[in-house]
Write a protein that holds these residues in place. Structure first.
Motif, mmCIF file in Angstrom:
data_model
loop_
_atom_site.group_PDB
_atom_site.id
_atom_site.type_symbol
_atom_site.label_atom_id
_atom_site.label_comp_id
_atom_site.label_asym_id
_atom_site.label_seq_id
_atom_site.Cartn_x
_atom_site.Cartn_y
_atom_site.Cartn_z
ATOM 1 N N HIS A 1 -11.602 8.583 -7.073
ATOM 2 C CA HIS A 1 -11.575 7.927 -8.234
ATOM 3 C C HIS A 1 -12.317 8.304 -9.382
ATOM 4 N N THR B 1 0.903 -2.925 -6.941
ATOM 5 C CA THR B 1 -0.087 -2.053 -6.169
ATOM 6 C C THR B 1 -1.479 -2.753 -6.083
ATOM 7 N N VAL B 2 -2.164 -2.824 -7.339
ATOM 8 C CA VAL B 2 -3.674 -3.299 -7.435
ATOM 9 C C VAL B 2 -3.900 -4.625 -7.509
ATOM 10 N N GLU C 1 -6.222 1.889 -2.975
ATOM 11 C CA GLU C 1 -5.020 1.457 -1.902
ATOM 12 C C GLU C 1 -4.154 2.600 -1.364
ATOM 13 N N MET D 1 -7.990 -1.691 -15.990
ATOM 14 C CA MET D 1 -6.468 -1.752 -15.795
ATOM 15 C C MET D 1 -5.839 -2.107 -17.226
ATOM 16 N N GLY E 1 2.317 1.451 -3.761
ATOM 17 C CA GLY E 1 1.007 2.330 -3.754
ATOM 18 C C GLY E 1 1.396 3.788 -4.006
ATOM 19 N N SER F 1 -6.698 4.871 -10.394
ATOM 20 C CA SER F 1 -6.761 3.570 -10.300
ATOM 21 C C SER F 1 -6.021 3.028 -9.151
ATOM 22 N N ALA F 2 -5.275 3.679 -8.390
ATOM 23 C CA ALA F 2 -4.574 3.170 -7.075
ATOM 24 C C ALA F 2 -5.275 3.912 -6.132
ATOM 25 N N LYS G 1 -13.217 -3.172 -13.587
ATOM 26 C CA LYS G 1 -11.931 -3.249 -13.286
ATOM 27 C C LYS G 1 -10.901 -3.816 -14.136
ATOM 28 N N THR H 1 0.772 -1.253 -0.092
ATOM 29 C CA THR H 1 0.030 0.019 -0.163
ATOM 30 C C THR H 1 1.017 1.328 0.028
ATOM 31 N N LYS I 1 -4.602 -8.475 -7.169
ATOM 32 C CA LYS I 1 -4.634 -9.395 -6.215
ATOM 33 C C LYS I 1 -5.148 -10.612 -6.590
#
Length: 260
Positions: free
Chosen positions: A98, A222-223, A84, A176, A23, A80-81, A172, A19, A225
């Motif tokens: 955002h 960062t994003v 986080e 990205m 991030g 986009s981040a 999402k 993060t 997962k």
């Protein structure tokens, strides 16, 4: 000892790494890249910035570069981040951050596209989609605008009903992909401009490209997962095995098992 198979869940020190490390680092590097891009454009090698004239000039053309860089580096990257980097804020506040940054990015993209269209089709006669950079640019712009319109309809106008939840994974992923396509298209454009550079001017442009790559890599850390796809336990059921003559339907003691 076998590892524990479960969905990704980091906390403590690793949460700080992803993060606050990647991030915040992503946003810092992207802003630094934008600053260097502006310095390079304003230099004699970059051609500077200027008003529209009766013919295409480097100064007017460079507004396309600036607008697209602002869109993807200064606005879309922190947007986009946001969930986080701005984790200290509430989810509602993160949504506003955002959405606001994405809106600014879309405005910059629209202005940047108008300028390049003006240069190629009105002031000049180069045509559109005549290079790999421009083809990639059209794909990127299309993805950005489609994703923005979908998100505006679903999450701002609150339309769509159950589609608001069902299409969130698509939103999402499109976001990205659009951002990565933006980074890639920027680097392709930098390559075209750098072909005429030498010495320290070329080196400066190469550093900008390197920072765009670093921004992209840091954003991924960062994003992204992962959800573990844990295999379900096998379930078996017995299927009777008929006699060899297959007439009377009696079954043998042995059974064949099918994995359901």
């Amino acid at each position: 000892m076998p590892s524990i198979r479960e969905a990704e869940s980091v906390n403590g020190a690793w949460n700080m790494v992803f993060t606050n490390g990647f991030g915040v680092g992503t946003v810092v590097v992207s802003v630094l890249t934008m600053v260097l891009m502006l310095i390079w454009i304003l230099s004699p090698a970059g051609g500077g910035l200027g008003l529209r004239e009766t013919t295409v000039t480097a100064g007017y053309f460079n507004w396309h570069v600036i607008c697209m860089s602002l869109a993807f580096l200064l606005f879309m990257t922190p947007a986009s981040a946001a969930f986080e980097v701005f984790s200290v804020c509430s989810r509602g506040q993160n949504k506003n951050i955002h959405g606001s940054f994405q809106t600014m990015a879309v405005i910059c993209i629209a202005i940047g596209y108008y300028i390049i269209y003006d240069c190629h089709m009105i002031l000049g006669n180069n045509g559109t989609a005549t290079s790999m950079h421009s083809v990639a640019g059209y794909f990127t712009i299309t993805l950005v605008f489609c994703n923005y319109l979908m998100a505006f309809t679903l999450y701002v106008l609150k339309m769509g009903g159950t589609l608001r939840g069902e299409l969130k994974p698509l939103h999402k992923r499109l976001g990205m992909v659009s951002l990565v396509m933006g980074y890639t298209t920027m680097m392709m454009g930098m390559t075209e401009k750098a072909n005429s550079l030498v010495g320290s001017d070329l080196l400066f442009a190469q550093w900008i490209v390197a920072l765009v790559i670093l921004t992209s890599l840091s954003m991924m850390f960062t994003v992204v997962k992962f959800v573990d796809k844990k295999p379900e336990p096998h379930k078996y059921t017995a299927i009777p095995d008929r006699d060899s003559d297959g007439i009377n339907g009696n079954t043998n003691d042995n059974a064949v098992y099918m994995n359901l």
